[in-house]
Design a protein around this motif. Structure first.
Motif, PDB file in Angstrom:
ATOM      1  N   ILE A  53       0.847  -1.182   0.000  1.00  0.00           N
ATOM      2  CA  ILE A  53       0.000   0.000   0.000  1.00  0.00           C
ATOM      3  C   ILE A  53       0.885   1.236   0.000  1.00  0.00           C
ATOM      4  O   ILE A  53       1.572   1.528   0.974  1.00  0.00           O
ATOM      5  CB  ILE A  53      -0.921   0.004   1.239  1.00  0.00           C
ATOM      6  N   TYR A  54       0.867   1.957  -1.105  1.00  0.00           N
ATOM      7  CA  TYR A  54       1.701   3.149  -1.196  1.00  0.00           C
ATOM      8  C   TYR A  54       0.828   4.396  -1.172  1.00  0.00           C
ATOM      9  O   TYR A  54      -0.165   4.488  -1.888  1.00  0.00           O
ATOM     10  CB  TYR A  54       2.492   3.159  -2.509  1.00  0.00           C
ATOM     11  N   THR A  55       1.204   5.347  -0.367  1.00  0.00           N
ATOM     12  CA  THR A  55       0.588   6.664  -0.437  1.00  0.00           C
ATOM     13  C   THR A  55       1.719   7.676  -0.473  1.00  0.00           C
ATOM     14  O   THR A  55       2.720   7.512   0.219  1.00  0.00           O
ATOM     15  CB  THR A  55      -0.317   6.960   0.770  1.00  0.00           C
ATOM     16  N   VAL A  56       1.563   8.703  -1.284  1.00  0.00           N
ATOM     17  CA  VAL A  56       2.651   9.678  -1.396  1.00  0.00           C
ATOM     18  C   VAL A  56       2.476  10.799  -0.382  1.00  0.00           C
ATOM     19  O   VAL A  56       3.383  11.594  -0.169  1.00  0.00           O
ATOM     20  CB  VAL A  56       2.756  10.252  -2.820  1.00  0.00           C
ATOM     21  N   THR A  57       1.310  10.871   0.240  1.00  0.00           N
ATOM     22  CA  THR A  57       1.093  11.892   1.259  1.00  0.00           C
ATOM     23  C   THR A  57       1.199  11.260   2.646  1.00  0.00           C
ATOM     24  O   THR A  57       1.449  10.068   2.771  1.00  0.00           O
ATOM     25  CB  THR A  57      -0.298  12.522   1.089  1.00  0.00           C
ATOM     26  N   GLY A  58       0.990  12.064   3.674  1.00  0.00           N
ATOM     27  CA  GLY A  58       1.219  11.591   5.031  1.00  0.00           C
ATOM     28  C   GLY A  58       0.106  10.742   5.603  1.00  0.00           C
ATOM     29  O   GLY A  58       0.297  10.045   6.589  1.00  0.00           O
ATOM     30  N   SER A  59      -1.060  10.796   5.021  1.00  0.00           N
ATOM     31  CA  SER A  59      -2.150  10.026   5.601  1.00  0.00           C
ATOM     32  C   SER A  59      -2.937   9.338   4.500  1.00  0.00           C
ATOM     33  O   SER A  59      -2.805   9.653   3.324  1.00  0.00           O
ATOM     34  CB  SER A  59      -3.081  10.948   6.392  1.00  0.00           C
ATOM     35  N   LEU A  60      -3.754   8.394   4.904  1.00  0.00           N
ATOM     36  CA  LEU A  60      -4.563   7.642   3.956  1.00  0.00           C
ATOM     37  C   LEU A  60      -5.797   8.473   3.591  1.00  0.00           C
ATOM     38  O   LEU A  60      -6.612   8.771   4.457  1.00  0.00           O
ATOM     39  CB  LEU A  60      -4.968   6.325   4.614  1.00  0.00           C
ATOM     40  N   PRO A  61      -5.920   8.863   2.327  1.00  0.00           N
ATOM     41  CA  PRO A  61      -7.072   9.684   1.949  1.00  0.00           C
ATOM     42  C   PRO A  61      -8.389   8.966   2.242  1.00  0.00           C
ATOM     43  O   PRO A  61      -8.458   7.746   2.162  1.00  0.00           O
ATOM     44  CB  PRO A  61      -6.890   9.892   0.451  1.00  0.00           C
ATOM     45  N   SER A  62      -9.394   9.727   2.586  1.00  0.00           N
ATOM     46  CA  SER A  62     -10.675   9.124   2.952  1.00  0.00           C
ATOM     47  C   SER A  62     -11.824   9.924   2.342  1.00  0.00           C
ATOM     48  O   SER A  62     -11.893  11.142   2.498  1.00  0.00           O
ATOM     49  CB  SER A  62     -10.810   9.115   4.480  1.00  0.00           C
ATOM     50  N   ARG A  63     -12.674   9.231   1.636  1.00  0.00           N
ATOM     51  CA  ARG A  63     -13.885   9.858   1.124  1.00  0.00           C
ATOM     52  C   ARG A  63     -14.923   8.755   0.925  1.00  0.00           C
ATOM     53  O   ARG A  63     -14.622   7.736   0.297  1.00  0.00           O
ATOM     54  CB  ARG A  63     -13.592  10.581  -0.199  1.00  0.00           C
ATOM     55  N   SER A  64     -16.101   8.938   1.481  1.00  0.00           N
ATOM     56  CA  SER A  64     -17.135   7.915   1.345  1.00  0.00           C
ATOM     57  C   SER A  64     -17.760   8.044  -0.041  1.00  0.00           C
ATOM     58  O   SER A  64     -17.656   9.091  -0.681  1.00  0.00           O
ATOM     59  CB  SER A  64     -18.197   8.101   2.420  1.00  0.00           C
ATOM     60  N   PRO A  65     -18.402   6.975  -0.526  1.00  0.00           N
ATOM     61  CA  PRO A  65     -19.062   7.058  -1.835  1.00  0.00           C
ATOM     62  C   PRO A  65     -20.038   8.223  -1.909  1.00  0.00           C
ATOM     63  O   PRO A  65     -20.163   8.863  -2.953  1.00  0.00           O
ATOM     64  CB  PRO A  65     -19.790   5.713  -1.928  1.00  0.00           C
ATOM     65  N   ASP A  66     -20.720   8.529  -0.790  1.00  0.00           N
ATOM     66  CA  ASP A  66     -21.677   9.645  -0.802  1.00  0.00           C
ATOM     67  C   ASP A  66     -20.988  10.987  -0.984  1.00  0.00           C
ATOM     68  O   ASP A  66     -21.503  11.887  -1.637  1.00  0.00           O
ATOM     69  CB  ASP A  66     -22.480   9.667   0.507  1.00  0.00           C
ATOM     70  N   GLU A  67     -19.820  11.122  -0.367  1.00  0.00           N
ATOM     71  CA  GLU A  67     -19.092  12.395  -0.460  1.00  0.00           C
ATOM     72  C   GLU A  67     -18.363  12.533  -1.794  1.00  0.00           C
ATOM     73  O   GLU A  67     -17.988  13.630  -2.188  1.00  0.00           O
ATOM     74  CB  GLU A  67     -18.025  12.484   0.642  1.00  0.00           C
ATOM     75  N   TRP A  68     -18.135  11.398  -2.435  1.00  0.00           N
ATOM     76  CA  TRP A  68     -17.256  11.379  -3.592  1.00  0.00           C
ATOM     77  C   TRP A  68     -17.953  11.911  -4.850  1.00  0.00           C
ATOM     78  O   TRP A  68     -19.135  11.645  -5.095  1.00  0.00           O
ATOM     79  CB  TRP A  68     -16.781   9.950  -3.864  1.00  0.00           C
ATOM     80  N   SER A  69     -17.220  12.698  -5.628  1.00  0.00           N
ATOM     81  CA  SER A  69     -17.667  13.010  -6.981  1.00  0.00           C
ATOM     82  C   SER A  69     -16.427  13.290  -7.814  1.00  0.00           C
ATOM     83  O   SER A  69     -15.342  13.534  -7.267  1.00  0.00           O
ATOM     84  CB  SER A  69     -18.624  14.201  -6.994  1.00  0.00           C
ATOM     85  N   MET A  70     -16.602  13.224  -9.126  1.00  0.00           N
ATOM     86  CA  MET A  70     -15.454  13.369 -10.012  1.00  0.00           C
ATOM     87  C   MET A  70     -15.765  14.389 -11.100  1.00  0.00           C
ATOM     88  O   MET A  70     -16.822  14.348 -11.726  1.00  0.00           O
ATOM     89  CB  MET A  70     -15.129  12.017 -10.648  1.00  0.00           C
ATOM     90  N   ARG A  71     -14.814  15.292 -11.291  1.00  0.00           N
ATOM     91  CA  ARG A  71     -14.958  16.305 -12.316  1.00  0.00           C
ATOM     92  C   ARG A  71     -14.362  15.774 -13.617  1.00  0.00           C
ATOM     93  O   ARG A  71     -13.269  15.199 -13.625  1.00  0.00           O
ATOM     94  CB  ARG A  71     -14.191  17.553 -11.864  1.00  0.00           C
TER      95      ARG A  71
ATOM     96  N   GLY B  52       1.017  -3.367   5.083  1.00  0.00           N
ATOM     97  CA  GLY B  52      -0.106  -2.468   4.846  1.00  0.00           C
ATOM     98  C   GLY B  52      -0.458  -1.537   5.992  1.00  0.00           C
ATOM     99  O   GLY B  52      -0.518  -0.328   5.816  1.00  0.00           O
ATOM    100  N   PRO B  53      -0.688  -2.076   7.191  1.00  0.00           N
ATOM    101  CA  PRO B  53      -1.103  -1.205   8.299  1.00  0.00           C
ATOM    102  C   PRO B  53      -0.079  -0.109   8.605  1.00  0.00           C
ATOM    103  O   PRO B  53      -0.443   1.022   8.907  1.00  0.00           O
ATOM    104  CB  PRO B  53      -1.223  -2.181   9.482  1.00  0.00           C
ATOM    105  N   ILE B  54       1.221  -0.457   8.523  1.00  0.00           N
ATOM    106  CA  ILE B  54       2.255   0.553   8.786  1.00  0.00           C
ATOM    107  C   ILE B  54       2.310   1.537   7.620  1.00  0.00           C
ATOM    108  O   ILE B  54       2.423   2.746   7.811  1.00  0.00           O
ATOM    109  CB  ILE B  54       3.627  -0.115   9.003  1.00  0.00           C
ATOM    110  N   SER B  55       2.208   1.003   6.384  1.00  0.00           N
ATOM    111  CA  SER B  55       2.253   1.874   5.201  1.00  0.00           C
ATOM    112  C   SER B  55       1.190   2.948   5.277  1.00  0.00           C
ATOM    113  O   SER B  55       1.457   4.127   5.010  1.00  0.00           O
ATOM    114  CB  SER B  55       1.999   1.069   3.928  1.00  0.00           C
ATOM    115  N   THR B  56      -0.028   2.551   5.641  1.00  0.00           N
ATOM    116  CA  THR B  56      -1.116   3.519   5.631  1.00  0.00           C
ATOM    117  C   THR B  56      -0.939   4.539   6.747  1.00  0.00           C
ATOM    118  O   THR B  56      -1.378   5.672   6.635  1.00  0.00           O
ATOM    119  CB  THR B  56      -2.470   2.810   5.786  1.00  0.00           C
TER     120      THR B  56
END
Lengths: 227, 233
Positions: A53-71, B52-56
């Motif tokens: 699991i790779y993320t380039v930012t500091g936290s795991l992005p979170s958005r529920s399907p209800d909140e989500w929309s795409m331009r 995974g858990p640490i990555s996130t």
């Protein structure tokens, strides 16, 4: 003795590099079903058939399907804002392919479901001057891009399901891009914007040295001819 | 450099200096601790890219990757510099030779009911050191393949990742065991911090080495018997 141990292990490592892809595929096929049933989750840490699991930012992005929309904008006839339900209402497509990271890890036969990117583009109507498509993520940092021809392939989808379940946060949910014939870094997670452009704008990792055209080599045993 | 006086082999057979015996010289300790820091950084950043858990939790893929790659490239430097230092690397080279040598005592040590008399390093320490050297070479090589992917076919990179992961798990287990054993033997641990161990400890855990350094038979009673606590094996 020490020298023999060292040389033996280094030799084992070298053999592993050459045969590892096949060994891993074998382990994945034979042990994959066992691991899927392991309630402790410990075996999920074994190094085969698993996503990193790779993320380039500091936290795991979170958005529920209800909140989500795409331009969907840029060089299009009608700029759109698609909700999760809009996307779900479009004609679905499924494909099962290996997920291959450029650094080497691979997960075999991952089942994806979503809508063809081409269908999304057609819905907005691509203008004549358009040459490429740029994608943005609601992580606020990651971007990717494809040429228009690449974007129109049938194996390039806007995905909302993986392995039969809605996409999890860690895997880029609720909606991500899945570019089957290319390395994983093309398959942008947490998709929230599609912009049709007149040229290819290099994406996040491409600005950091990776190839813009990220075709997975044929040595991978895949056949990703355009359909 | 050390406040504590060191004892060298004494042909006259005098009693060992009560201050202790030098186990690791300054070069060896510097190499050990710089390598230790690098290994811990590598394990931590590696875990952040693997589990995974640490990555996130950590995210920041590029920073984590950069630190991991730099620490990985630096990993062999302390050991190589130490080994190559003409004068100050002598202790390190001598210990490398000891680790490379495997004698009857080592084979005896490996048997279940062991009554072996190890030298400066026992068979477990020797095998572990050899494993770690090999793992370092393998991890560096496969890591380079992953960092500069353009030079290799996809299958080779998949193999490299596979090998990198298994060896990294091996190193993580080895390092965990190393730390647990060090914490369970404070004298050995202090030996790597200050370089000196008490002669009694050496006689008990590394009798052949004790004899070599002090010129005294290890089985003889201690000069100060009331301080013996019956831990002899």
């Amino acid at each position: 003795m020490g020298r023999r141990v060292v040389l033996g292990l280094v030799g084992l490592g070298a053999i592993g590099v050459v045969t590892g892809a096949r060994v891993q595929d074998f382990l994945e096929r034979t042990l994959g079903p066992v691991i899927a049933k392991d309630g402790t989750g410990v075996t999920a840490l074994l190094p085969f058939g698993r996503f990193r699991i790779y993320t380039v930012t500091g936290s795991l992005p979170s958005r529920s399907p209800d909140e989500w929309s795409m331009r969907v904008g840029g060089l299009v006839d009608t700029p759109l804002r698609l909700t999760y339900d809009d996307l779900r209402a479009m004609e679905p497509t499924s494909l099962t392919r290996d997920f291959q990271c450029v650094t080497g890890w691979r997960v075999s036969d991952v089942a994806w479901r979503g809508v063809r990117l081409a269908d999304v583009l057609d819905r907005a109507g691509v203008a004549g001057a358009a040459r490429a498509v740029r994608f943005t993520s609601f992580d606020g940092a990651y971007t990717e891009s494809l040429t228009l021809a690449q974007a129109r392939r049938r194996d390039v989808i806007v995905a909302y399901e993986m392995e039969g379940s809605p996409l999890s946060r860690a895997h880029g949910g609720p909606v991500r891009l899945y570019v089957a014939p290319m390395y994983g870094y093309k398959s942008l997670k947490w998709l929230d914007g599609i912009e049709v452009t007149d040229r290819v704008v290099p994406g996040y990792w491409e600005q950091r040295g990776y190839d813009i055209d990220a075709w997975v080599g044929r040595s991978n045993g895949r056949d990703d001819e355009a359909t | 450099m050390d406040a504590v006086a060191a004892t060298r082999p004494d042909p006259a057979g005098a009693e060992p200096d009560p201050a202790g015996i030098v186990r690791f010289d300054r070069t060896e300790r510097l190499v050990h601790w710089t390598t230790a820091v690098l290994v811990l950084v590598l394990l931590a950043t590696g875990a952040a890219m693997y589990a995974g858990p640490i990555s996130t939790l950590v995210g920041r893929r590029e920073l984590v990757k950069t630190v991991h790659v730099l620490a990985g490239l630096a990993l062999p430097v302390p050991l190589l510099v130490g080994i190559l230092m003409p004068r100050r690397g002598g202790g390190l080279r001598a210990d490398a030779r000891r680790i490379n040598r495997f004698d009857a005592e080592d084979r005896r040590w490996l048997r279940p009911r062991r009554a072996a008399r190890p030298g400066k390093f026992n068979a477990g320490q020797k095998l572990n050191a050899s494993f770690l050297v090999a793992a370092g070479v393998v991890l560096l090589g496969t890591g380079v393949m992953m960092r500069w992917p353009g030079l290799w076919s996809v299958d080779l990179r998949t193999g490299a990742t596979f090998v990198h992961d298994w060896f990294a798990i091996g190193v993580a287990l080895s390092v965990t065991g190393h730390i647990v054993l060090a914490l369970r033997d404070p004298i050995a641990f202090a030996g790597m911090r200050r370089g000196v161990v008490p002669a009694r400890w050496a006689r008990r855990t590394h009798p052949q080495w004790y004899e070599e350094v002090t010129g005294h038979p290890a089985d003889r009673l201690a000069p100060n018997p009331q301080r013996e606590t019956g831990v002899r094996r």
